[in-house]
Design an enzyme around this catalytic site. Structure first.
Site, mmCIF file in Angstrom:
data_model
loop_
_atom_site.group_PDB
_atom_site.id
_atom_site.type_symbol
_atom_site.label_atom_id
_atom_site.label_comp_id
_atom_site.label_asym_id
_atom_site.label_seq_id
_atom_site.Cartn_x
_atom_site.Cartn_y
_atom_site.Cartn_z
ATOM 1 C CE1 TYR A 124 -3.827 -2.192 0.206
ATOM 2 C CE2 TYR A 124 -3.100 -2.861 2.391
ATOM 3 C CZ TYR A 124 -3.960 -3.011 1.309
ATOM 4 O OH TYR A 124 -4.943 -3.976 1.342
ATOM 5 C CD GLU A 125 -0.909 5.417 -3.265
ATOM 6 O OE1 GLU A 125 -1.816 4.716 -3.727
ATOM 7 O OE2 GLU A 125 -0.526 6.459 -3.797
ATOM 8 C CB ALA A 126 0.246 5.089 3.266
#
Lengths: 266, 325, 325, 266
Positions: D55-57
């Site tokens: 997940y990009e976060a």
């Protein structure tokens, strides 16, 4: 209060003490292995409790219980604010612009403060190889001030070093290789440069042209003796007199707090 | 990708071919995959191309045995325990090793570019040095920059003008993407998650930058344990191809919270490294004279290793004598 | 540098001048310095230039109040709790906010370059999109790329050919070095060391990239505690200029291990944000209608906040109803 | 064993199930918020237990106990292999080349797979602004395969999107803006591109020219109906037939394991 100067100390003690005095309280200092460590640690326990020390292997503001023998030593990470890696120290701290002072060593230096830690002779066919650059030129190129701690030997203080490992005040601008002032090479990336060289004989600084001169001579030596220990024509006309001697407290801290095991000190 | 494959040290070293391009974990005399290097010497690997953000005792072990042909780095030595990298120096002076010098932070830029899949990383560090002297591009002089080896950049570096803020000229450092990263790890999980103790050096970047990764771990632990503190791990299992579990694999270099640097061993090796003859004699005893790493540690003996054992709170040995007092 | 200076929230906001260039911590609706943004609205800050790796509820609070003139980012919205960034959208459509669009990873490249003191960072992500359409360079169209503002790059981006490996064309993304980083932190030490819980987003880079840093921390703890695990900290005290300790400072955004996102509050705000009139009414109640953040949290009430409180093991609330079942 | 197909399911269920089937076991998947999360999580509990989700976060291979509502949610970090930040996920994972599959959404798409999530109308004077790109074009440009999950509406399937937020198979090469094949823009950085679009009516793929065609049509719809729900002239000649229906087990997993709280599912 009058300072209580030590009468019995070794050359290396004065070297470490004189170097420590280059640290201002609150300075962010990037230090290499060896005498640079003694200097920053002495400064922290003496007059600069808020100085922050960065070691290139990855630690920021560590508070080693025992003197590290290498910047990669786990001792560096004790009570550090950050323990990460080289990307953090070189880019996240140094290239980021946080570093006020670099503390470095060198095998050879020239009158412009160019330092060689790479080879003896022509690089293309060297007669001897040293360890190589390590982080010396990186720290030296981006700290606002750099202090070199060196042994004073005639063959180490040269008109021109065989190989410019670490950039002084007049340096080649590639690809032409023309020698120009450091500001011309660094442009708006310019942060500062070598501010002092400290040896077992004296403290050297650089004039506006970027040429080394003798600032103070250590007790027991004369300016002429220092000049005789340089291959280049050292400017001794600006010598302010004797280097301030170590105090009893400083020697005490050095031997009892900083290096009680005798790792770098005899 | 699936989970990394478990191998023995001999099997893992068997994957390396002569001429391969390798990078290593660790920093100077800390967390080096020395057991792997010993085994490479035993298996007689030749013509290796090494990129190292910095070299150390393991480099000298390989160079002394004649395994190394190309060495790109910024430093080699043994810290306090041996001033110079004698074998690399001899190789450079005698012309048997082609050395390409960068600065330390330029090496970091190179591995960081490799890790991020970028062809280069900019840096303004170490401009105006002979590292950038075009006459001193040893790979070019050796005809290696013609593009025939896709792992060797066409230029040692480039300089461009900053068009975004007009700050002046800045360097571009070419990425490094070696064939292999040989990584000594403090801990590896049973699904391949990797953790390093104390500081992580450039180990995370070195893993990412290589085509294939072999992890030699001091110990294997449940991945679920490492995943309780995921902010402390440096690589996920999908980044690791092979795992070897080999206690004491970093000796004589140190491994924080396991064992300290074996200073006497390195000092002794350093003396031996000063000539081909004395190196060979040393290697006969410590590399060829033992069948494997188990025999090597047995030869070191329990008491020697016990003395090196790290204090579990401090992370380093409190029983070795380090200085003169 | 010495240790960071302790300030009240009002004092810290008082340091910001109209027209200043700001960046924020957090990710969409997590760990945003919302209390600081409320106070900026109360103090009537104008003409702010924002760079945000991504926007969120706090952006909309500022944009709705007319504080924002320039907005460089890639995204604004409220995740599940409000589809669009209505105030920014209105600003762009009506021409009161000059929007400069990048991709998310291009924004990361920009802040990373800023953090590392580099003028640009290369990236091959999001090539071939209208983000790069020269006609759509809004800052250029507004005459902002003439070099008169040293914080605005001369070009939105550059394209160069890779001369090191001949991989083709690659983008150079200009650094961001804002005047201020406004950072909501999970914990700050009494010497300024900063720690974030769960994931760190781009908070470390945002701190490094700014000229001055204000940390608004949920709690202050002894630095010696944070220094027991230095690998988990994201900034040292010398990187921080001012510290404000302000519990619940991220509300209604979430703060891992302290409190969850206040979904209802954001949904309600989102509805209000759809017109200037309803925004103003909302602001009258929740910003101007309370003197400070203490009054704001009192107005929210104990039971509401208790429901949001994070489970101390999981790090998020297990008592809020999130879905339809 | 014969599959036990569900007879009672909603459009969104089939959408999630069809998307999950695009995941191969062991794939490294980069997923956005919403339906992409359902798809990767369903794949992991069903047929692809070794798939890794980024997940990009900042999290890699998290094993959320409770469905995250955002990629920035602390739930994403539970039992993750790595929890760091966006530099790690976008550069250390995506740009590094680890990602096999990107799972994304979109507001508008054109026949080349170009996606718009930025504005309606001329960007210089838009009539409406969406959220903006987020990480959509980044993931789409560097994953080896990208799957878009979208709602099928005529106005969303356009000849040309108003703004190319995320790059499809034929894209402008700047600065000229000439439309060329994606490979020409990406050079040796080319990794792949959009491999499928999945809607509530069908599964679409791309031919060698990079033009979208209907691959399978969902039960209850005809290929012609799908074509009628596109503004461009959809190629339905390669339609292989009906999309495989969800199994009872898949629906069960979706409602009981993946989204029991009804966050994305009704």
């Amino acid at each position: 209060m009058a300072k209580n100067y030590a009468t019995d100390y070794k050359g290396v003690d004065l070297l470490a003490v004189a170097a420590a005095r280059e640290v201002n309280d609150g300075d962010v200092v990037f230090a290499g292995t060896g005498l640079p460590m003694l200097a920053i640690l002495l400064a922290q326990v003496n007059h600069a409790p808020n100085a922050v020390c960065i070691y290139e292997a990855g630690t920021v503001d560590g508070r080693a219980l025992d003197l590290p023998t290498s910047v990669g030593d786990s001792r560096c990470a004790w009570q550090a604010s950050i323990a990460a890696g080289l990307t953090e120290t070189f880019y996240g701290q140094l290239h980021c612009g946080y570093v006020d002072l670099g503390f470095l060593g060198g095998a050879e230096i020239d009158k412009y403060g160019n330092v060689n830690t790479t080879v003896v002779g022509d690089y293309s066919a060297p007669s001897k190889r040293f360890t190589g650059s390590g982080g010396n030129p990186d720290i030296n190129s981006y700290a606002k001030r750099t202090v070199f701690i060196m042994v004073q030997e005639k063959r180490r203080f040269k008109e021109h070093v065989d190989y410019i490992t670490s950039p002084g005040w007049r340096i080649p601008k590639w690809p032409s290789g023309e020698y120009v002032h450091r500001r011309e090479v660094y442009g708006k990336f310019y942060q500062g440069g070598p501010s002092a060289v400290i040896t077992n004989m004296g403290v050297f600084r650089f004039d506006d042209e970027g040429i080394m001169y003798l600032d103070t001579v250590h007790p027991g030596f004369t300016a002429e003796q220092v000049k005789d220990n340089c291959l280049f024509d050292l400017n001794i006309s600006r010598c302010k007199g004797e280097t301030e001697r170590p105090t009893v407290e400083e020697i005490d801290l050095l031997y009892k707090r900083v290096d009680p095991e005798g790792i770098f000190l005899p | 990708m699936g989970k990394p494959q478990r191998l023995t040290l001999k099997e893992a070293v068997g994957l390396i071919n002569d001429g391969d391009f390798l990078t290593f974990s660790g920093f100077t005399i800390w967390r080096r995959p020395v057991a792997f290097c010993y085994e490479m010497v035993r298996q007689g690997k030749k013509d290796l191309h090494l990129f190292e953000v910095n070299g150390g005792t393991h480099t000298e072990i390989l160079a002394g045995a004649g395994c190394v042909k190309l060495w790109e780095s910024c430093w080699v030595g043994h810290e306090l325990y041996g001033k110079l990298g004698e074998a690399v120096a001899r190789g450079q002076v005698e012309g048997t090793i082609i050395v390409e010098d960068y600065s330390h932070a330029q090496c970091v830029a190179r591995i960081l570019a490799g890790a991020y899949g970028l062809p280069f990383m900019p840096t303004a560090l170490s401009m105006g040095t002979d590292i950038l002297n075009p006459k001193f591009d040893n790979f070019k002089k050796a005809g290696l920059r013609d593009g025939s080896d896709p792992k060797i950049p066409l230029k040692k570096y480039d300089i461009i003008h900053d068009s975004l803020y007009d700050k002046g000229e800045i360097l571009l450092m070419p990425a490094v993407n070696a064939d292999w990263a040989i990584i000594y790890a403090s801990q590896v999980g049973d699904e391949g998650t990797v953790r390093m103790f104390a500081h992580s050096y450039v180990d995370a970047e070195t893993i990412k930058a290589a085509d294939k990764v072999i992890v030699i771990a001091e110990e294997m632990v449940p991945d679920s344990y490492l995943r309780q503190e995921p902010d402390r791990n440096i690589a996920a299992g999908h980044a690791i191809d092979y795992v070897v579990v080999q206690p004491w694999a970093a000796h004589p270099t140190g491994s924080q919270y396991f064992y300290d640097v074996d200073a006497d061993f390195i000092r002794n090796f350093y003396q031996a490294s000063k000539s081909k003859e004395s190196y060979d004699k040393w290697a006969q005893e410590w590399i060829f004279g033992v069948a494997d790493h188990e025999e090597y540690v047995e030869k070191l003996g329990v008491n020697r290793l016990t003395k090196l054992k790290a204090n579990s709170v401090l992370g380093y040995s409190t029983s070795v004598k380090r200085g003169t007092r």
